[in-house]
Design a protein around this motif. Sequence first.
Motif, PDB file in Angstrom:
ATOM      1  N   ILE A 223      50.446  29.569  50.160  1.00 29.10           N
ATOM      2  CA  ILE A 223      50.933  30.632  49.285  1.00 29.10           C
ATOM      3  C   ILE A 223      51.492  30.067  47.975  1.00 29.10           C
ATOM      4  O   ILE A 223      51.872  28.898  47.903  1.00 29.10           O
ATOM      5  N   VAL A 224      51.515  30.942  46.965  1.00 33.93           N
ATOM      6  CA  VAL A 224      52.258  30.667  45.741  1.00 33.93           C
ATOM      7  C   VAL A 224      53.217  31.843  45.572  1.00 33.93           C
ATOM      8  O   VAL A 224      52.814  33.004  45.684  1.00 33.93           O
ATOM      9  N   ILE A 225      54.471  31.523  45.350  1.00 32.93           N
ATOM     10  CA  ILE A 225      55.514  32.542  45.205  1.00 32.93           C
ATOM     11  C   ILE A 225      55.851  32.649  43.725  1.00 32.93           C
ATOM     12  O   ILE A 225      56.107  31.643  43.072  1.00 32.93           O
ATOM     13  N   LYS A 226      55.801  33.882  43.191  1.00 34.85           N
ATOM     14  CA  LYS A 226      56.002  34.058  41.755  1.00 34.85           C
ATOM     15  C   LYS A 226      56.997  35.166  41.455  1.00 34.85           C
ATOM     16  O   LYS A 226      56.996  36.202  42.124  1.00 34.85           O
ATOM     17  N   ASP A 227      57.767  34.944  40.420  1.00 40.09           N
ATOM     18  CA  ASP A 227      58.563  36.009  39.847  1.00 40.09           C
ATOM     19  C   ASP A 227      57.572  36.895  39.083  1.00 40.09           C
ATOM     20  O   ASP A 227      56.766  36.366  38.310  1.00 40.09           O
ATOM     21  N   PRO A 228      57.579  38.211  39.282  1.00 38.68           N
ATOM     22  CA  PRO A 228      56.551  39.051  38.637  1.00 38.68           C
ATOM     23  C   PRO A 228      56.544  38.936  37.111  1.00 38.68           C
ATOM     24  O   PRO A 228      55.534  39.209  36.482  1.00 38.68           O
ATOM     25  N   LEU A 229      57.691  38.528  36.546  1.00 39.76           N
ATOM     26  CA  LEU A 229      57.750  38.381  35.086  1.00 39.76           C
ATOM     27  C   LEU A 229      57.632  36.916  34.654  1.00 39.76           C
ATOM     28  O   LEU A 229      57.740  36.604  33.465  1.00 39.76           O
ATOM     29  N   HIS A 230      57.436  36.044  35.622  1.00 37.19           N
ATOM     30  CA  HIS A 230      57.321  34.604  35.334  1.00 37.19           C
ATOM     31  C   HIS A 230      58.513  34.072  34.537  1.00 37.19           C
ATOM     32  O   HIS A 230      58.363  33.266  33.630  1.00 37.19           O
ATOM     33  N   ARG A 231      59.722  34.556  34.896  1.00 42.03           N
ATOM     34  CA  ARG A 231      60.911  34.044  34.210  1.00 42.03           C
ATOM     35  C   ARG A 231      61.300  32.683  34.757  1.00 42.03           C
ATOM     36  O   ARG A 231      61.990  31.906  34.118  1.00 42.03           O
ATOM     37  N   VAL A 232      60.911  32.418  36.011  1.00 45.81           N
ATOM     38  CA  VAL A 232      61.186  31.107  36.612  1.00 45.81           C
ATOM     39  C   VAL A 232      59.869  30.505  37.107  1.00 45.81           C
ATOM     40  O   VAL A 232      58.885  31.221  37.287  1.00 45.81           O
ATOM     41  N   GLN A 233      59.889  29.195  37.305  1.00 44.42           N
ATOM     42  CA  GLN A 233      58.682  28.502  37.779  1.00 44.42           C
ATOM     43  C   GLN A 233      58.241  29.010  39.149  1.00 44.42           C
ATOM     44  O   GLN A 233      59.087  29.214  40.028  1.00 44.42           O
ATOM     45  N   PRO A 234      56.936  29.155  39.374  1.00 41.30           N
ATOM     46  CA  PRO A 234      56.453  29.516  40.709  1.00 41.30           C
ATOM     47  C   PRO A 234      56.689  28.369  41.718  1.00 41.30           C
ATOM     48  O   PRO A 234      57.020  27.255  41.325  1.00 41.30           O
ATOM     49  N   LEU A 235      56.508  28.710  42.975  1.00 39.49           N
ATOM     50  CA  LEU A 235      56.680  27.732  44.056  1.00 39.49           C
ATOM     51  C   LEU A 235      55.433  27.764  44.922  1.00 39.49           C
ATOM     52  O   LEU A 235      54.829  28.818  45.108  1.00 39.49           O
ATOM     53  N   LYS A 236      55.076  26.611  45.477  1.00 38.96           N
ATOM     54  CA  LYS A 236      53.917  26.608  46.374  1.00 38.96           C
ATOM     55  C   LYS A 236      54.288  26.046  47.733  1.00 38.96           C
ATOM     56  O   LYS A 236      55.259  25.289  47.857  1.00 38.96           O
TER      57      LYS A 236
END
Length: 377
Positions: A223-236
């Motif tokens: 999985i990749v975890i994302k803030d919907p607004l991309h305010r913070v870096q995603p995580l994998k």
Amino acid sequence: MIDYVSLAYLLNIDISDLKSLIGRKLRLMKYRDLEYLVFTREAHGYNEGTVILIGKEPMVIYAYPSIRRLAFLEAASKYMPSDFIVEEKMDGYNVRVVVYNGKLIGITRGGYICPYTTARLSRLYMDKLRGFEQEYPDHVLVGEVVGLENPYVPVEYPEAPRFDLFVFDLMGKDKLKPLSLRDEVVEKYSLRRVRVLGVLSKKDSWRLWEIVDELERDGREGIVIKDPLHRVQPLKYTTVHTNIGDLRSGMKYPFDEGKSFLFPRILRLIAQGYEMKWDRKRLENIAYELGMAILEPAIENLHKRAYGKLIAAEYKLVFPSEEDLSDYLEYMETMGIDIVTSIEGTSEEGIIVRVMKLKQTHNEYGRILETGLSPLD
Ligand code: ATP
Ligand code: MG
């Protein structure tokens, strides 16, 4: 001829600095009649993989940022400001897609225009993407190319067994755009997108386990975890299945991928064993799988080498036209990658070519067999 004055202005770098970068950290390349520059290393705030297309109006295509890896799934919510999106992480290769002067271009992670990717994606998506260049100027689609007809990571996906692109981000200059805009674009141009597996609130993050368990059962990557607004870096985060599977494919070539694959993936499993509280039985099963993944393919290829076989990675590629094939061969040569090709025939899709990339392991294994000495202490 490169117009250094306007390029220096575009990049906000002194002309003399720009000139001194070329050949050191900026590589001049050509695809058909399009010249482009690649940042082969970070410089002046431009990350490795950033590209400048040098047409009448030059365009900068920023590198896709690297994604932080979680050791523990538990830690995910700590990094997300509010509700977050859980997407499937697909196992292929990263491609930035732009439409530039009416033509589709596929750019690899390292910042090179891959003639094969460009040719296949143009066939699939050029008609659909008409208008994208005008409607979303300076925007870049980013996605994973998956499937078996793939010169980098041939993995079969039931939804795209041969070759396709699954969009996972939209970039505007150096920024990742909100996922809602990405989805709007995907829909508008009838593209395919990675699966969204959940929208979770910070309180619900235990549900990540359900999602990952299901991917584990289905043998998918993670999985990749994302803030919907991309305010913070995603995580994998990747499944146990993938962490071991990567080793199995990497250890076919211990002196190539094998070495660099080994420790990071063992560390992932150490964290997983701890966080998932594996009991003795589970630990024994996984340790057996892991041991086999490391040794079996490596020993098998040593046997092959001893029998005089070539230790090479094999790919089946399908080129839409003769010109695409010759562009690819030229590109491989420019990149200094040794390949052996044979034409297997033609289909409706184009020319079927078997490509063999010789591995360093071929030479290292050869030396070991010849001298009886180990290259490592
Ligand atoms: P990194 O990208 O962190 O430098 P890497 O090149 O080793 O590391 P991976 O470990 O595969 O790559 O993880 C990041 C990559 O995962 C992305 O560059 C992208 O190609 C791929 N990917 C697949 N699915 C997604 C997704 N849904 N969202 C973002 N990236 C994805
Ligand atoms: Mg990957």
